[in-house]
Design an enzyme around this catalytic site. Structure first.
Site, PDB file in Angstrom:
ATOM      1  N   LYS A   1       7.027   2.829  19.090  1.00 15.68           N
ATOM      2  CA  LYS A   1       7.099   4.229  18.657  1.00 15.68           C
ATOM      3  C   LYS A   1       7.622   5.118  19.797  1.00 15.68           C
ATOM      4  O   LYS A   1       8.437   6.027  19.577  1.00 15.68           O
ATOM      5  CB  LYS A   1       5.713   4.698  18.211  1.00 15.68           C
ATOM      6  CG  LYS A   1       5.185   3.972  16.964  1.00 15.68           C
ATOM      7  CD  LYS A   1       3.708   4.243  16.770  1.00 15.68           C
ATOM      8  CE  LYS A   1       3.124   3.531  15.559  1.00 15.68           C
ATOM      9  NZ  LYS A   1       1.657   3.546  15.525  1.00 15.68           N
TER      10      LYS A   1
ATOM     11  N   THR B   1       0.822  -1.213   0.000  1.00 17.90           N
ATOM     12  CA  THR B   1       0.000   0.000   0.000  1.00 17.90           C
ATOM     13  C   THR B   1       0.857   1.266   0.000  1.00 17.90           C
ATOM     14  O   THR B   1       0.587   2.207  -0.742  1.00 17.90           O
ATOM     15  CB  THR B   1      -0.870   0.019   1.281  1.00 17.90           C
ATOM     16  OG1 THR B   1      -1.347  -1.300   1.499  1.00 17.90           O
ATOM     17  CG2 THR B   1      -2.006   0.971   1.194  1.00 17.90           C
ATOM     18  N   VAL B   2       1.902   1.261   0.841  1.00 20.77           N
ATOM     19  CA  VAL B   2       2.714   2.486   0.968  1.00 20.77           C
ATOM     20  C   VAL B   2       3.538   2.709  -0.302  1.00 20.77           C
ATOM     21  O   VAL B   2       3.618   3.830  -0.822  1.00 20.77           O
ATOM     22  CB  VAL B   2       3.627   2.420   2.217  1.00 20.77           C
ATOM     23  CG1 VAL B   2       4.513   3.655   2.301  1.00 20.77           C
ATOM     24  CG2 VAL B   2       2.788   2.279   3.474  1.00 20.77           C
TER      25      VAL B   2
ATOM     26  N   GLU C   1      -5.929  -5.361  13.264  1.00 22.48           N
ATOM     27  CA  GLU C   1      -5.617  -6.646  12.624  1.00 22.48           C
ATOM     28  C   GLU C   1      -6.546  -7.718  13.185  1.00 22.48           C
ATOM     29  O   GLU C   1      -7.150  -7.537  14.242  1.00 22.48           O
ATOM     30  CB  GLU C   1      -4.181  -7.068  12.984  1.00 22.48           C
ATOM     31  CG  GLU C   1      -3.121  -6.022  12.782  1.00 22.48           C
ATOM     32  CD  GLU C   1      -2.642  -5.963  11.346  1.00 22.48           C
ATOM     33  OE1 GLU C   1      -2.774  -6.968  10.633  1.00 22.48           O
ATOM     34  OE2 GLU C   1      -2.151  -4.898  10.950  1.00 22.48           O
TER      35      GLU C   1
HETATM   36  N1  HSE Z   1      -1.589  -0.105  13.835  1.00 25.45           N
HETATM   37  C1  HSE Z   1      -1.084   1.215  13.993  1.00 25.45           C
HETATM   38  C2  HSE Z   1      -2.191   2.124  14.489  1.00 25.45           C
HETATM   39  C3  HSE Z   1      -0.530   1.805  12.738  1.00 25.45           C
HETATM   40  O1  HSE Z   1      -3.318   1.690  14.675  1.00 25.45           O
HETATM   41  O2  HSE Z   1      -1.908   3.284  14.733  1.00 25.45           O
HETATM   42  C4  HSE Z   1       0.827   1.301  12.439  1.00 25.45           C
HETATM   43  O3  HSE Z   1       1.732   1.622  13.436  1.00 25.45           O
END
Ligand code: HSE
Length: 438
Positions: free
Chosen positions: A212, A20-21, A197
């Protein structure tokens, strides 16, 4: 080389991965390539694309002749000036990114897991050959965050960073808040919309946000913080009931990443945690709804800053990747690089040493003297009560406490003692309160 000189330098990109990216990036390049060339003097071209499955149908914008299944050959190719890693996973990208950096090729990646596990070796590898390793897309998707932290705020004494950096959990909590949905129903909605997911663990248990937050902490404090250093608590135990009570008391319930450090000693002791939190409704993070992300930075000189936007999705992620590519291309053409350097390992503050205010929901037998017994436990553990509300439910009562800022270890000891107290039938919720001036 710059736009005013009229000359244009071509910089060729090798893409590793094209989902996708990658497709969104190709579209952005097709739309914006001429403008980028006019403004920067750099013509960007995709010269090779490595994918694992050559039989898959690809975006018609991309010339079929560019595709190969040999990623290592893309990294090494003479006609690849910048490597763009969009594969995901950790071990294969680790090898490919390390090889590219060793060859003196700048790398752009959006791979948070890679950086939160192997950032130290990769930052050092980029430093050794003097090339860019840029990863804006790895944290908070389309929000420009890494560059402001690395460049604009590098001289800023950052007191704390608080972020809503997982869109899936923010969506789930928004639905629980605004529609009174249960956690399970809101999760299914998030899955139907493609946010969560099929196995939502990484998002709902805080691992995604933790990786993050580790990267944010590494960049803010210039020390390597790993995913494993992050204290995680998920959102799956939150109830719509707590969210409603919190709203009545003037708070929104959010999944928050908090990064700060005790800088009183020569070596900062860094604390990184991801957990649900009550945020005062008048705090800017409280109004971040739906699947949006936001990062709130508290600096001593600059004051409060908030960056807000889309943390995921093809377009926002490709936008961040493209910004990094342009940066790396301009630097390469100028013979410079914005390196992070070889960072030392961080000293991590254990969660028990931190302090926070807490929201606590406790069920007790409703009879004379019970409140005094409960309050005594708080007092003996030096946990000061800021507010208390009692609701009678037949012969049971529900006690809701908000504490003043207290040491985590003291709150833990209070809860352990309360669990042993005969009139206490359950401790149903323990949620930190953040965002007051503390
Ligand atoms: N699954 C992450 C979110 C995005 O819901 O923010 C990818 O880091």
């Amino acid at each position: 080389m710059n736009a005013s000189s009229g000359a244009v330098t071509t910089i060729r990109l090798g893409l590793l991965g094209c989902g996708t990216v990658g497709s969104a990036l190709a579209r952005l390049l097709a739309e914006r390539g001429a403008t980028i060339a006019a403004r920067t003097g750099i013509q960007l071209e995709i010269s090779r694309i490595a994918v694992s499955d050559l039989s898959k149908t690809r975006d018609p914008l991309l010339d079929a002749a560019l595709f190969t299944d040999d990623a290592a050959a893309v990294v090494a190719a003479d006609d690849v000036d910048i490597v763009v890693e969009l594969i995901g996973g950790v071990e294969l990208p680790r090898e490919l990114v390390a090889d590219a950096l060793a060859l003196g090729k700048p790398v752009v990646t959006g791979n948070k897991a890679l950086l939160a596990m192997h950032g130290a070796e990769l930052y050092a590898a980029a430093d050794a050959t003097g090339v860019d390793l840029l990863f804006e897309a790895a944290v908070a998707g389309g929000i420009p965050l890494m560059r402001p932290l690395r460049e604009s705020l590098v001289g800023e004494p950052v007191r704390r960073v608080m972020g809503i950096i997982n869109g899936t959990t923010n969506y789930i909590l928004t639905r629980m808040t605004e529609a009174g949905a249960s956690y399970d129903d809101a999760l299914v909605e998030a899955q139907d919309l493609g946010y969560a997911e099929a196995d939502p663990t990484a998002d709902v248990e805080g691992f995604d946000a933790g990786a993050k937050a580790a990267i944010i902490a590494s960049i803010v404090y210039g020390r390597i913080v790993l995913s494993d250093d992050v204290h995680h608590e998920g959102i799956s135990n939150l109830t719509a009931d707590d969210i409603e009570v919190a709203a009545r008391l003037g708070y929104a319930v959010k999944a928050i990443a908090v990064v700060d450090a005790d800088t009183s000693a020569a070596e900062p002791a860094i604390a990184v945690r991801v957990h649900p939190a009550l945020v005062p409704l008048d705090h800017p993070l409280a109004s971040v709804r739906d699947s949006f992300n936001a990062v709130f930075i508290e600096g001593d000189a600059v004051g409060d800053l908030m960056l807000y936007g889309r943390g995921a999705g093809g377009g926002p992620t490709a936008s961040a990747v493209l910004g990094d590519i342009i940066d790396a291309a301009v630097n390469r053409a100028a013979g410079t690089a914005a390196r992070i350097g070889a960072l030392p390992r961080a000293q991590i503050r254990p969660i028990d040493e931190l302090s926070s205010a807490f929201y606590l929901r406790i069920a007790v037998v409703d009879r004379p003297g019970v409140l005094a017994q409960v309050a005594d436990v708080f007092g003996r553990n030096s946990v000061s009560i800021q507010s208390m509300e009692q609701q009678g439910l037949d012969d049971e009562a529900r006690l809701i406490f908000i504490t003043h800022v207290s040491q985590e270890a003291a709150v833990k000891a209070t809860l352990a003692e309360l669990r042993e107290l005969e009139p206490v039938s359950g401790i149903h919720s323990v949620i930190r309160v953040v965002g007051h001036d503390d």
